[in-house]
Design a protein around this motif. Sequence first.
Motif, PDB file in Angstrom:
ATOM      1  N   GLU A 509       0.825  -1.211   0.000  1.00  0.00           N
ATOM      2  CA  GLU A 509       0.000   0.000   0.000  1.00  0.00           C
ATOM      3  C   GLU A 509       0.857   1.257   0.000  1.00  0.00           C
ATOM      4  O   GLU A 509       0.475   2.299   0.546  1.00  0.00           O
ATOM      5  N   GLY A 510       2.019   1.173  -0.627  1.00  0.00           N
ATOM      6  CA  GLY A 510       2.932   2.300  -0.650  1.00  0.00           C
ATOM      7  C   GLY A 510       2.357   3.539  -1.300  1.00  0.00           C
ATOM      8  O   GLY A 510       2.668   4.657  -0.880  1.00  0.00           O
ATOM      9  N   ALA A 511       1.497   3.364  -2.300  1.00  0.00           N
ATOM     10  CA  ALA A 511       0.939   4.519  -2.999  1.00  0.00           C
ATOM     11  C   ALA A 511       0.103   5.402  -2.084  1.00  0.00           C
ATOM     12  O   ALA A 511       0.023   6.619  -2.279  1.00  0.00           O
ATOM     13  N   THR A 512      -0.530   4.816  -1.080  1.00  0.00           N
ATOM     14  CA  THR A 512      -1.404   5.588  -0.185  1.00  0.00           C
ATOM     15  C   THR A 512      -0.770   5.856   1.181  1.00  0.00           C
ATOM     16  O   THR A 512      -1.182   6.785   1.877  1.00  0.00           O
ATOM     17  N   ARG A 513       0.216   5.079   1.557  1.00  0.00           N
ATOM     18  CA  ARG A 513       0.745   5.206   2.915  1.00  0.00           C
ATOM     19  C   ARG A 513       2.144   5.812   2.967  1.00  0.00           C
ATOM     20  O   ARG A 513       2.695   6.010   4.062  1.00  0.00           O
ATOM     21  N   CYS A 514       2.708   6.108   1.828  1.00  0.00           N
ATOM     22  CA  CYS A 514       4.053   6.694   1.786  1.00  0.00           C
ATOM     23  C   CYS A 514       3.990   8.103   1.218  1.00  0.00           C
ATOM     24  O   CYS A 514       3.227   8.371   0.281  1.00  0.00           O
ATOM     25  N   ARG A 515       4.799   9.003   1.762  1.00  0.00           N
ATOM     26  CA  ARG A 515       4.816  10.398   1.308  1.00  0.00           C
ATOM     27  C   ARG A 515       6.179  11.016   1.608  1.00  0.00           C
ATOM     28  O   ARG A 515       6.926  10.531   2.477  1.00  0.00           O
ATOM     29  N   PRO A 516       6.516  12.100   0.912  1.00  0.00           N
ATOM     30  CA  PRO A 516       7.776  12.795   1.199  1.00  0.00           C
ATOM     31  C   PRO A 516       7.765  13.382   2.611  1.00  0.00           C
ATOM     32  O   PRO A 516       6.734  13.864   3.088  1.00  0.00           O
ATOM     33  N   MET A 517       8.920  13.328   3.259  1.00  0.00           N
ATOM     34  CA  MET A 517       9.064  13.883   4.608  1.00  0.00           C
ATOM     35  C   MET A 517      10.244  14.835   4.695  1.00  0.00           C
ATOM     36  O   MET A 517      10.934  14.906   5.707  1.00  0.00           O
ATOM     37  N   GLY A 518      10.430  15.568   3.633  1.00  0.00           N
ATOM     38  CA  GLY A 518      11.441  16.609   3.657  1.00  0.00           C
ATOM     39  C   GLY A 518      12.653  16.279   2.810  1.00  0.00           C
ATOM     40  O   GLY A 518      12.896  15.126   2.473  1.00  0.00           O
ATOM     41  N   PRO A 519      13.418  17.309   2.476  1.00  0.00           N
ATOM     42  CA  PRO A 519      14.600  17.115   1.621  1.00  0.00           C
ATOM     43  C   PRO A 519      15.717  16.399   2.359  1.00  0.00           C
ATOM     44  O   PRO A 519      15.819  16.415   3.581  1.00  0.00           O
ATOM     45  N   ALA A 520      16.552  15.769   1.556  1.00  0.00           N
ATOM     46  CA  ALA A 520      17.751  15.095   2.054  1.00  0.00           C
ATOM     47  C   ALA A 520      18.803  15.177   0.967  1.00  0.00           C
ATOM     48  O   ALA A 520      18.481  15.468  -0.197  1.00  0.00           O
ATOM     49  N   PRO A 521      20.053  14.982   1.302  1.00  0.00           N
ATOM     50  CA  PRO A 521      21.075  14.943   0.245  1.00  0.00           C
ATOM     51  C   PRO A 521      20.697  13.931  -0.832  1.00  0.00           C
ATOM     52  O   PRO A 521      20.289  12.809  -0.526  1.00  0.00           O
ATOM     53  N   ASN A 522      20.771  14.339  -2.078  1.00  0.00           N
ATOM     54  CA  ASN A 522      20.490  13.472  -3.232  1.00  0.00           C
ATOM     55  C   ASN A 522      19.020  13.091  -3.364  1.00  0.00           C
ATOM     56  O   ASN A 522      18.698  12.069  -3.978  1.00  0.00           O
ATOM     57  N   GLY A 523      18.112  13.876  -2.789  1.00  0.00           N
ATOM     58  CA  GLY A 523      16.695  13.554  -2.992  1.00  0.00           C
ATOM     59  C   GLY A 523      15.825  13.931  -1.815  1.00  0.00           C
ATOM     60  O   GLY A 523      16.098  14.906  -1.109  1.00  0.00           O
ATOM     61  N   GLN A 524      14.766  13.131  -1.632  1.00  0.00           N
ATOM     62  CA  GLN A 524      13.804  13.346  -0.552  1.00  0.00           C
ATOM     63  C   GLN A 524      13.778  12.125   0.362  1.00  0.00           C
ATOM     64  O   GLN A 524      14.049  11.005  -0.067  1.00  0.00           O
ATOM     65  N   LEU A 525      13.452  12.359   1.626  1.00  0.00           N
ATOM     66  CA  LEU A 525      13.127  11.248   2.502  1.00  0.00           C
ATOM     67  C   LEU A 525      11.691  10.835   2.239  1.00  0.00           C
ATOM     68  O   LEU A 525      10.816  11.683   2.101  1.00  0.00           O
ATOM     69  N   ILE A 526      11.458   9.546   2.160  1.00  0.00           N
ATOM     70  CA  ILE A 526      10.094   9.026   1.987  1.00  0.00           C
ATOM     71  C   ILE A 526       9.730   8.256   3.253  1.00  0.00           C
ATOM     72  O   ILE A 526      10.463   7.357   3.678  1.00  0.00           O
ATOM     73  N   GLY A 527       8.591   8.631   3.840  1.00  0.00           N
ATOM     74  CA  GLY A 527       8.125   7.958   5.038  1.00  0.00           C
ATOM     75  C   GLY A 527       6.813   7.254   4.794  1.00  0.00           C
ATOM     76  O   GLY A 527       5.941   7.764   4.089  1.00  0.00           O
ATOM     77  N   CYS A 528       6.663   6.076   5.353  1.00  0.00           N
ATOM     78  CA  CYS A 528       5.444   5.282   5.210  1.00  0.00           C
ATOM     79  C   CYS A 528       4.903   4.975   6.602  1.00  0.00           C
ATOM     80  O   CYS A 528       5.647   4.547   7.484  1.00  0.00           O
ATOM     81  N   ARG A 529       3.562   5.182   6.754  1.00  0.00           N
ATOM     82  CA  ARG A 529       2.949   4.925   8.070  1.00  0.00           C
ATOM     83  C   ARG A 529       1.601   4.250   7.890  1.00  0.00           C
ATOM     84  O   ARG A 529       0.940   4.429   6.889  1.00  0.00           O
TER      85      ARG A 529
END
Length: 529
Positions: A509-529
């Motif tokens: 269910e990554g499409a609905t439960r994962c989202r960006p959680m801010g910038p990081a070196p070389n991209g974005q952090l992705i968090g899933c809950r």
Amino acid sequence: MLSYLAALALGIGLALWVFPLDVLFPGAGQSWRPAGDAAQHMVAQRYLIADAWRWPPTVALNLNTQDGGLNTAFADSIPLLALLLKLMRGWLPEGFHGVGLFYGLAWVAQPVAAVFALRSAGETRLLPALGIALAAASMPAWIGRFGHAALCGHFLLLLGLGIYLRLVTRPGVALWLAAGLLQVAALLVHPYLAAMTLALLGAVPATRLLRGEAFIGPALAVAACLAAVAGVMAGFGYLGAQGDGGYGRFALNLLSPFWPAGSLFSGWPWSPQLDATGHGGWEGYNWLGFGLLAALLVGLLLRPRFAWRRLGRHAGLALVLLGLTALAASFQVGFGPRIALDLGPPPAMLEQFRASGRFFWPVAYALLLAGMVLLARVRPVLCLAAGLLQFADATPLRAAIAEWAQARPGWSIDAPALRAEFATAGSLTLLPSWNCVLPPDAAGSHALTLEVLALAAERAVPASTMYVARWREPPRCQDPAQAAAPLAPGELRLILPAVQDTLLPLVSEGATRCRPMGPAPNGQLIGCR
């Protein structure tokens, strides 16, 4: 008493000058991040302090949960201090850890322990005490360890020298008990320091044997101290651990004690250090300092017979120090930029001593003590002059550690946003796991992992992974299985940029439960809950 008070005042003054109060007494919510090895030590200590009491007492089940918890001793958490702080955690501010505090304690204790060693050698006058206090607080190899808190505990080596000197002349039960406690304390600061203090203790029966004095009793007492250390190692889960190996890569270069890197008077930079192995010379950095060398040279020239007699009286210690020097130099002996002697593959047992260059530290302190004792026989004021010379020579090194301690590197991730996530998270699964980050780590996942864990450690959110120097079982990479597992209630699954293309599609269910959680070196952090 005046000698000790002067040394204590010197140590307190230097500690407060070098280390800001928010380094000595940190808390949660800081606007700047710890970096390098200091971040590893701080994370491990915070999790240990916050975790429940259990046996072994150094294990934190809330860290490295993927592998069933972490023995924080393998992450250089300075268990001796961490366990004391754990006893007081109800009175500590949130997110407190003792890594910065240990730096301060080490700087306070260093000159005091040097005075103890000098008085143990029979020299009790004030001027020699001031000289050795200044010189010991200016030892380049000690100041140069500022990236690794536990290994700044060189005061334990000075105490070990002092106890050796007292035991060979006036042994007693209380002193032997103190010697045993010192060995255990050194182990619970860092095992390398324990190996060195045990070697110094082993010089007691060796010296007495070579003097023709009774040595069986001291040998049995040393065996008892060794048994106590082994017992603590077994009880605290140290035994059976292994690391990457590589004995000889991080060795003493034979020129290093005389190569004035970081010296004010030479003007040579502290880094890069001499390196004959291709692995950098930091672990083998052992410049003695102009003050120490001057004290030793002048003392030997003006009191050669006295020096020879004292050497004969401490032949066992001399042999131990020669052995430590050989161990430090390793089987591939470097001289400047070249390998001068290659003795072939070392025995497997030596692979535990990867950073063998450290074993020269007791030798350096023994040379400092010898130089001061010799100068004191000539004229006590010369000891003070040598100490001031050593103190001045180390000015660039003190400036470097003060700059390091006062640096405030910013977070490379959105710290406020992650703190808000961790405030409601029941657990953290961090991908990639440390086990799966392989060199050359072009995306910087290793440093980013420690940065995320530094934030999670403020609340000791149970975390799936942690960087360790040693382990009981070879590390395993299980990231695909962890990514594909169903999200648990309260779990925050954080995926770093380097592995998002491979692991993010595996999240249920990554499409609905994962989202960006801010910038990081070389991209974005992705968090899933």
